[in-house]
Design a protein around this motif. Structure first.
Motif, PDB file in Angstrom:
ATOM      1  N   VAL A   1       0.860  -1.179   0.000  1.00 19.08           N
ATOM      2  CA  VAL A   1       0.000   0.000   0.000  1.00 19.08           C
ATOM      3  C   VAL A   1       0.898   1.231   0.000  1.00 19.08           C
ATOM      4  O   VAL A   1       1.724   1.406   0.908  1.00 19.08           O
ATOM      5  N   ILE A   2       0.756   2.080  -1.022  1.00 16.81           N
ATOM      6  CA  ILE A   2       1.637   3.232  -1.215  1.00 16.81           C
ATOM      7  C   ILE A   2       0.813   4.504  -1.269  1.00 16.81           C
ATOM      8  O   ILE A   2      -0.224   4.561  -1.933  1.00 16.81           O
ATOM      9  N   ASN A   3       1.271   5.519  -0.552  1.00 17.23           N
ATOM     10  CA  ASN A   3       0.610   6.822  -0.516  1.00 17.23           C
ATOM     11  C   ASN A   3       1.399   7.802  -1.385  1.00 17.23           C
ATOM     12  O   ASN A   3       2.573   8.062  -1.132  1.00 17.23           O
ATOM     13  N   ASP A   4       0.778   8.332  -2.437  1.00 15.09           N
ATOM     14  CA  ASP A   4       1.405   9.327  -3.310  1.00 15.09           C
ATOM     15  C   ASP A   4       0.854  10.706  -2.951  1.00 15.09           C
ATOM     16  O   ASP A   4      -0.366  10.917  -3.017  1.00 15.09           O
ATOM     17  N   LEU A   5       1.738  11.636  -2.604  1.00 10.20           N
ATOM     18  CA  LEU A   5       1.263  12.958  -2.199  1.00 10.20           C
ATOM     19  C   LEU A   5       2.355  14.001  -2.360  1.00 10.20           C
ATOM     20  O   LEU A   5       3.535  13.665  -2.570  1.00 10.20           O
ATOM     21  N   ASP A   6       1.988  15.246  -2.241  1.00 10.40           N
ATOM     22  CA  ASP A   6       2.910  16.369  -2.254  1.00 10.40           C
ATOM     23  C   ASP A   6       3.902  16.210  -1.090  1.00 10.40           C
ATOM     24  O   ASP A   6       3.522  15.891   0.037  1.00 10.40           O
ATOM     25  N   VAL A   7       5.193  16.434  -1.360  1.00 12.11           N
ATOM     26  CA  VAL A   7       6.207  16.221  -0.332  1.00 12.11           C
ATOM     27  C   VAL A   7       5.999  17.134   0.873  1.00 12.11           C
ATOM     28  O   VAL A   7       6.308  16.749   2.011  1.00 12.11           O
ATOM     29  N   GLU A   8       5.438  18.330   0.686  1.00 14.03           N
ATOM     30  CA  GLU A   8       5.203  19.222   1.819  1.00 14.03           C
ATOM     31  C   GLU A   8       4.095  18.677   2.721  1.00 14.03           C
ATOM     32  O   GLU A   8       4.166  18.769   3.950  1.00 14.03           O
ATOM     33  N   ASP A   9       3.062  18.079   2.117  1.00 14.32           N
ATOM     34  CA  ASP A   9       2.017  17.435   2.919  1.00 14.32           C
ATOM     35  C   ASP A   9       2.587  16.235   3.659  1.00 14.32           C
ATOM     36  O   ASP A   9       2.234  15.976   4.821  1.00 14.32           O
ATOM     37  N   TYR A  10       3.454  15.489   2.988  1.00 14.99           N
ATOM     38  CA  TYR A  10       4.128  14.358   3.638  1.00 14.99           C
ATOM     39  C   TYR A  10       4.896  14.826   4.869  1.00 14.99           C
ATOM     40  O   TYR A  10       4.789  14.245   5.957  1.00 14.99           O
ATOM     41  N   LEU A  11       5.661  15.909   4.722  1.00 14.76           N
ATOM     42  CA  LEU A  11       6.489  16.394   5.826  1.00 14.76           C
ATOM     43  C   LEU A  11       5.655  16.834   7.023  1.00 14.76           C
ATOM     44  O   LEU A  11       6.076  16.667   8.169  1.00 14.76           O
ATOM     45  N   ALA A  12       4.467  17.382   6.773  1.00 10.87           N
ATOM     46  CA  ALA A  12       3.603  17.791   7.884  1.00 10.87           C
ATOM     47  C   ALA A  12       3.217  16.608   8.751  1.00 10.87           C
ATOM     48  O   ALA A  12       2.960  16.763   9.952  1.00 10.87           O
ATOM     49  N   GLY A  13       3.179  15.420   8.156  1.00  9.62           N
ATOM     50  CA  GLY A  13       2.885  14.209   8.913  1.00  9.62           C
ATOM     51  C   GLY A  13       4.104  13.501   9.451  1.00  9.62           C
ATOM     52  O   GLY A  13       3.995  12.438  10.064  1.00  9.62           O
TER      53      GLY A  13
ATOM     54  N   GLY B   1      -0.854  12.342  12.012  1.00 14.59           N
ATOM     55  CA  GLY B   1       0.388  12.771  12.645  1.00 14.59           C
ATOM     56  C   GLY B   1       0.645  14.258  12.579  1.00 14.59           C
ATOM     57  O   GLY B   1       1.632  14.746  13.135  1.00 14.59           O
ATOM     58  N   GLU B   2      -0.216  15.010  11.907  1.00 13.28           N
ATOM     59  CA  GLU B   2      -0.014  16.452  11.781  1.00 13.28           C
ATOM     60  C   GLU B   2      -0.419  17.197  13.059  1.00 13.28           C
ATOM     61  O   GLU B   2      -1.329  16.787  13.764  1.00 13.28           O
ATOM     62  N   THR B   3       0.278  18.294  13.301  1.00 10.97           N
ATOM     63  CA  THR B   3      -0.077  19.207  14.385  1.00 10.97           C
ATOM     64  C   THR B   3       0.012  20.628  13.835  1.00 10.97           C
ATOM     65  O   THR B   3       0.553  20.857  12.746  1.00 10.97           O
ATOM     66  N   SER B   4      -0.479  21.598  14.578  1.00 12.53           N
ATOM     67  CA  SER B   4      -0.363  22.985  14.122  1.00 12.53           C
ATOM     68  C   SER B   4       1.105  23.377  13.996  1.00 12.53           C
ATOM     69  O   SER B   4       1.495  24.102  13.065  1.00 12.53           O
ATOM     70  N   LYS B   5       1.957  22.889  14.911  1.00 10.95           N
ATOM     71  CA  LYS B   5       3.382  23.197  14.836  1.00 10.95           C
ATOM     72  C   LYS B   5       4.040  22.534  13.637  1.00 10.95           C
ATOM     73  O   LYS B   5       4.914  23.120  12.997  1.00 10.95           O
ATOM     74  N   SER B   6       3.652  21.307  13.331  1.00 13.67           N
ATOM     75  CA  SER B   6       4.263  20.637  12.180  1.00 13.67           C
ATOM     76  C   SER B   6       3.896  21.361  10.894  1.00 13.67           C
ATOM     77  O   SER B   6       4.736  21.547  10.004  1.00 13.67           O
ATOM     78  N   ARG B   7       2.649  21.788  10.784  1.00 13.08           N
ATOM     79  CA  ARG B   7       2.233  22.511   9.579  1.00 13.08           C
ATOM     80  C   ARG B   7       2.939  23.868   9.479  1.00 13.08           C
ATOM     81  O   ARG B   7       3.372  24.283   8.404  1.00 13.08           O
ATOM     82  N   ASP B   8       3.085  24.563  10.624  1.00 14.16           N
ATOM     83  CA  ASP B   8       3.792  25.843  10.621  1.00 14.16           C
ATOM     84  C   ASP B   8       5.267  25.645  10.252  1.00 14.16           C
ATOM     85  O   ASP B   8       5.829  26.414   9.462  1.00 14.16           O
ATOM     86  N   ALA B   9       5.894  24.636  10.828  1.00 16.91           N
ATOM     87  CA  ALA B   9       7.319  24.388  10.563  1.00 16.91           C
ATOM     88  C   ALA B   9       7.557  24.089   9.094  1.00 16.91           C
ATOM     89  O   ALA B   9       8.540  24.560   8.502  1.00 16.91           O
TER      90      ALA B   9
END
Length: 411
Positions: A125-137, A192-200
């Motif tokens: 099972v593979i998740n394809d997504l924008d790398v910035e969205d990946y990083l937020a998680g 796994g996202e948080t407000s801080k992860s999205r801001d960072a």
């Protein structure tokens, strides 16, 4: 959608940011690349749900209506994919729910989900997504979410660099770029996202680390929890890695002494137990590389000695002698991995930075005066936390963590 390595390197030849936090410079590349994350490996079934129809993007497009709150079991048989009561032809299956998240085994993800057969009714099972969205998680699964934002931003840049390096190296010859666990980076999806992860992530968007002439190229930006005062070189920890200044051994002193693992030990393990673990490790390694390795023939552990230390005194090689007198010279990090293989709770080594009493006259081996947690290569996260608390910004933290590296906007 894949971005060739040549395009990434061109995008990296942009504007070094130095130690400035100014992220207003206009990038050349228009958007972030996509990344392919392996979520589940060799599964026989998964549970899926989505709040909107997920369109199959394969040769016969089909809108699949998933219930939003009820899991639909997905499995693969000889006659094709079974999604609840629905049967779809065999082959790869891509589910694209658009802007609506899709749940896999109860975890919520952005982007598309691909189910790729691996044989005998099993699939990845593979998740394809924008790398910035990946990083937020990723970032607050890899660093404490309560830490200062500048430390989390430093983690975002290191994680972005690591992910893009893997995408254009290991990911070239397989159906995914990175694992969704500690084999690459821990990834929690939207869950796994948080407000801080999205801001960072948003405040460092597109910024990566590079090394080399001119604006350089990206490198594998390793990081670990606590270096214990001395970082080790990637080339010492992981044979085959190049020796470059950003990933060289480094003295940090007591910068990370807030970690409970700054000092640890002693840990005593019987030689018979170590022998068992080493055999399990050797069997797993042999399966992974597809051929026997010499350690499969190791008899009982007779003694273990430190063989070599780096210029700051951190061990980088150990010598294992078995009862037949056969010797095995291992990187210290490999010794830690082998010691921790199939280990009961409470008898693992936090790091390879320790002294060893492997006296042949004893029935056990003592690991003592230990320091740090993890492999100790690259950015020490507890050092980053300490520097952020002292007022350093993310760029300054990264320049300290990766000597001679540059901060560059890639997109």
């Amino acid at each position: 959608m894949r971005y060739p390595l040549a395009r990434l390197i061109l995008a990296l030849l942009l504007i070094p940011l130095g130690c400035s936090q100014d992220t207003s410079t206009q990038p050349i590349a228009a958007q972030a690349p996509r990344i392919r994350v392996l979520l589940v490996e060799d599964a026989d079934h998964v549970d899926l749900s989505a709040g909107a129809p997920a369109v199959s993007l394969d040769s016969h497009p089909l809108a699949l209506q998933f219930p939003e709150t009820t899991d639909v079991p997905a499995s693969l048989a000889a006659d094709g994919w079974h999604l609840g009561r629905l049967l779809i032809r065999a082959g790869a299956l891509t589910l694209a729910p658009g802007d609506t998240p899709i749940h896999v085994n109860g975890v919520e993800y952005r982007g598309d989900i691909r189910l790729i057969p691996t044989g005998s009714g099993r699939f990845n099972v593979i998740n394809d997504l924008d790398v910035e969205d990946y990083l937020a998680g990723v970032v607050t699964r890899e660093i404490y979410p309560t830490w200062p934002l500048e430390a989390i931003k430093a983690q975002a840049v290191a994680s972005r660099t690591y992910a893009l390096y893997e995408t254009h190296s290991a990911g070239v010859n397989r159906a995914w770029d990175v694992f969704g666990d500690e084999r690459s980076q821990m990834y929690g999806g939207i869950t796994g996202e948080t407000s801080k992860s999205r801001d960072a992530v948003s405040q460092t968007q597109g910024i990566v680390l590079t090394y080399g002439p001119g604006d350089g190229v990206i490198f594998k930006a390793y990081f670990s929890s606590c270096c214990g005062g001395v970082a080790q070189a990637a080339a010492d920890a992981f044979p085959g890695e190049p020796y470059i200044p950003p990933l060289a051994e480094r003295y940090e002193g007591d910068t990370c002494n807030s970690s409970k693992y700054f000092n640890w030990g002693p840990i005593v393990i019987s030689k018979s137990e170590l022998t068992r673990r080493f055999h399990v490790w050797a069997q797993r390694q042999s399966r992974e590389i597809g051929r026997p390795i010499a350690e499969l023939t190791m008899s009982s552990v007779y003694r273990i000695d430190l063989q070599q230390v780096n210029r700051y005194g951190r061990p980088n090689r150990a010598l294992i002698t078995d009862t037949r007198g056969v010797q095995f010279s291992w990187p210290a990090e490999q010794l830690r991995t082998a010691v921790n293989t199939d280990a009961p709770t409470g008898s693992t080594l936090p790091s390879s930075f320790c002294k060893i009493n492997g006296n042949p006259n004893s029935t056990s081996v003592t690991f003592y005066e230990g320091h740090g947690f993890g492999h100790g290569v690259g950015m020490c996260q507890w050092c980053a936390e300490s520097r952020a608390a002292a007022g350093q910004n993310f760029a300054q933290i990264l320049v300290d963590a990766y000597p001679q590296a540059k901060l560059v906007r890639a997109y």
